[in-house]
Design a protein around this motif. Structure first.
Motif: not given
Ligand SMILES: CC(=O)SCCNC(=O)CCNC(=O)[C@H](O)C(C)(C)COP(=O)(O)OP(=O)(O)OC[C@H]1O[C@@H](n2cnc3c(N)ncnc32)[C@H](O)[C@@H]1OP(=O)(O)O
Ligand SMILES: O=C(O)CCC(=O)C(=O)O
Ligand SMILES: [Zn+2]
Length: 482
Positions: A207-221
């Motif tokens: 949520s924090t990085v989304d608010k500062i404007g990342v293009n994508r977040v990644g989920i890694a298994d």
């Protein structure tokens, strides 16, 4: 000459690619190549995804990581030339992004990254770095279109890898993201080992990085522990928390990498990481070809419109040769028997309509289907098709008799296409010229003994006659070409 069976416009007779009578040497065994005949137009695909506002099954993007995750495969060493060859091949295939090894890994890695950025490919070029300003400073100087930042958030990695707590991770992430953004290129933030991380920690940092404007977040298994249901739940929850794109990365340790990718897309993920033939750390990640197989079964139009599927085999061969492995026999799409049908029941139906036993049309990938008819599991329909392909006209009854002879030999030893063809040709000639030529190729003394044993077993049964005829004369039938 028998006409093809009624309605049989997809069998061995209908070579859409013009390669008539294709007896192909097919890496280890031979079979009838049936050509690249299309599946008949389906009214409706019952496997089409159910309409769902979350699902991105019909609009996903690929982040191709053969040149990053793939370089972490135990056998991988790519020199500059090979990296460029692979990058160009992936670009031609149409992948959306190509991810490269961190330029912080070595001087050669940095130079190769710069060289690939200068190729002017259509695919966007990314590099993958630790969540650290030193790495970020090097990365932004390479000319990449974007940077993929990662840091472990599970307690395992926080304690035993980088040793940082969530506050440090969050603050560093913010610094790195702002820095990369200030350079005007894409930035993605990913939590390593997401499925063993605390959900509150995860949602909070995303949520924090989304608010500062990342293009994508990644989920890694990262350890390949997640099941499709866990993936669906986590991605769907995240979809409700962030507004940016969601990338997913699945390792295959427990065999779920493709299914997990699909579930992630159904739950709202937008980007999937792949590597060619799945190479990566340990047993690797979602394979590019396997993902294509899964996705074309879900939305053929989208997949065909975006990706040059006929290039898949060449790319796989290129990468397999570069890392010195063989393509597995059961590989999705390109495995040597991925479109080979053997049992008589299957062969008959496939010859009438390939959709009976194929969910994927091999022609979509420039591949061919085969009917393997030289075995004891064959049936008269397959043999009839083969006879027709050899320009030999047999009635249904004659085909059945001829099939019994082929089975008699195939009960004793593995047989080749040549053996079956010889039996068909000689059977036909004997019918018409009453020459009574031998029906079987040479048998070894051991095989003769086995046939004799078989004869005893079959005594009184209908196959007996076929065997009697078959072994009457052991002179080589191969010489007696029709
Ligand atoms: C799950 C994944 O696949 S993540 C991607 C993995 N990719 C790579 O590792 C790229 C190739 N790696 C390398 O060339 C080297 O490991 C380098 C250049 C990155 C680092 O090399 P070194 O400085 O010699 O450190 P080393 O590899 O022994 O240990 C990793 C270091 O990175 C730190 N680290 C590990 N993960 C992260 C992270 N995500 N963010 C920030 N720092 C991290 C570790 O704490 C450790 O730091 P330390 O020097 O204080 O102990
Ligand atoms: O950066 C990522 O999202 C994935 C990193 C990685 O390779 C992994 O966690 O297995
Ligand atoms: Zn990985």
């Amino acid at each position: 000459m028998c006409p093809p069976a009624e309605g049989n416009n997809n069998g061995v007779n209908g070579h859409a690619n013009g390669s008539a009578n294709g007896v192909m040497s097919h890496e280890g065994f031979t079979a009838i190549e049936t050509g690249q005949n299309p599946h008949p137009q389906r009214q409706r695909n019952p496997y089409q995804p159910v309409g769902d506002f979350l699902s991105n099954v019909s609009r996903f993007k690929i982040i191709e990581s053969t040149l990053r995750e793939g370089e972490q495969f135990a056998n991988a060493f790519f020199d500059r030339e090979k990296k460029i060859e692979i990058a160009k091949a992936l670009d031609e295939f149409g992948v959306d992004y190509i991810e490269l090894t961190s330029p912080a890994a070595s001087e050669q890695s940095r130079l190769d990254c710069e060289a690939i950025c200068k190729l002017g490919l259509k695919s966007k070029i990314l590099t993958h770095i630790r969540c650290h300003m030193d790495d970020a400073r090097i990365a932004v100087e390479t000319g990449v279109d974007g940077v993929d930042v990662v840091i472990g958030t599970s307690s395992y990695l926080r304690e035993h890898s980088h040793g940082k707590d969530m506050t440090y991770i969050t603050n560093t992430a913010i610094e790195v993201i702002n820095f990369v953004k200030s350079k005007g290129i894409e930035i993605r933030f990913s939590s390593e080992d997401s499925f063993r991380s605390d959900l509150v920690d995860l949602l909070s940092i995303y949520s924090t990085v989304d608010k500062i404007g990342v293009n994508r977040v990644g989920i890694a298994d990262t350890v390949g522990c997640a099941s499709p249901r866990q993936v669906y739940d986590l991605v769907r929850t995240l979809r409700g928390v962030v507004s940016c794109d969601i990338e997913c990365h699945f390792h295959n340790d427990t065999g779920c990498a493709i299914a997990n990718a699909y579930c992630a897309l159904e739950a709202g993920a937008t980007h999937i990481d792949t590597s060619v033939i799945g190479i990566g750390e340990r047993n690797g990640i979602t394979p590019l070809g396997g993902l294509m197989a899964r996705m074309i079964a879900a939305d053929r139009d989208y997949v065909k419109s975006k990706y040059r599927l006929e290039k898949l085999k060449d790319i796989e061969d290129l990468v397999a040769a570069a890392v010195e492995v063989n393509i597995p026999f059961n590989n999705y799409i390109t495995g040597f028997c991925a479109f080979t049908h053997k049992a008589g029941i299957h062969a008959k139906a496939i010859l009438n309509n390939p959709s009976t036993y194929e969910i994927i049309n091999p022609a979509d990938f420039g591949m061919s289907r085969y009917v393997h008819f030289a075995s004891r599991l064959t049936g008269w329909n397959a043999i009839k098709s083969r006879a027709t392909q050899l320009n030999i006209n047999l009635t249904d009854e004659q085909c059945k008799q001829c099939t019994a002879k082929i089975k008699a030999l195939a009960d004793v030893r593995p047989i080749a296409v040549d053996d079956a063809d010889s039996i068909i040709r000689t059977f036909y000639r004997n019918l018409h010229h009453a020459e009574n030529k031998p029906l079987l190729p040479d048998l070894t003394p051991e095989e003769k003994a086995k046939v004799a044993e078989k004869e005893k077993e079959l005594n009184g049964q209908p196959e007996k006659r076929a065997l009697d005829e078959a072994v009457a004369d052991q002179a080589p039938a191969k010489k007696a070409k029709a």
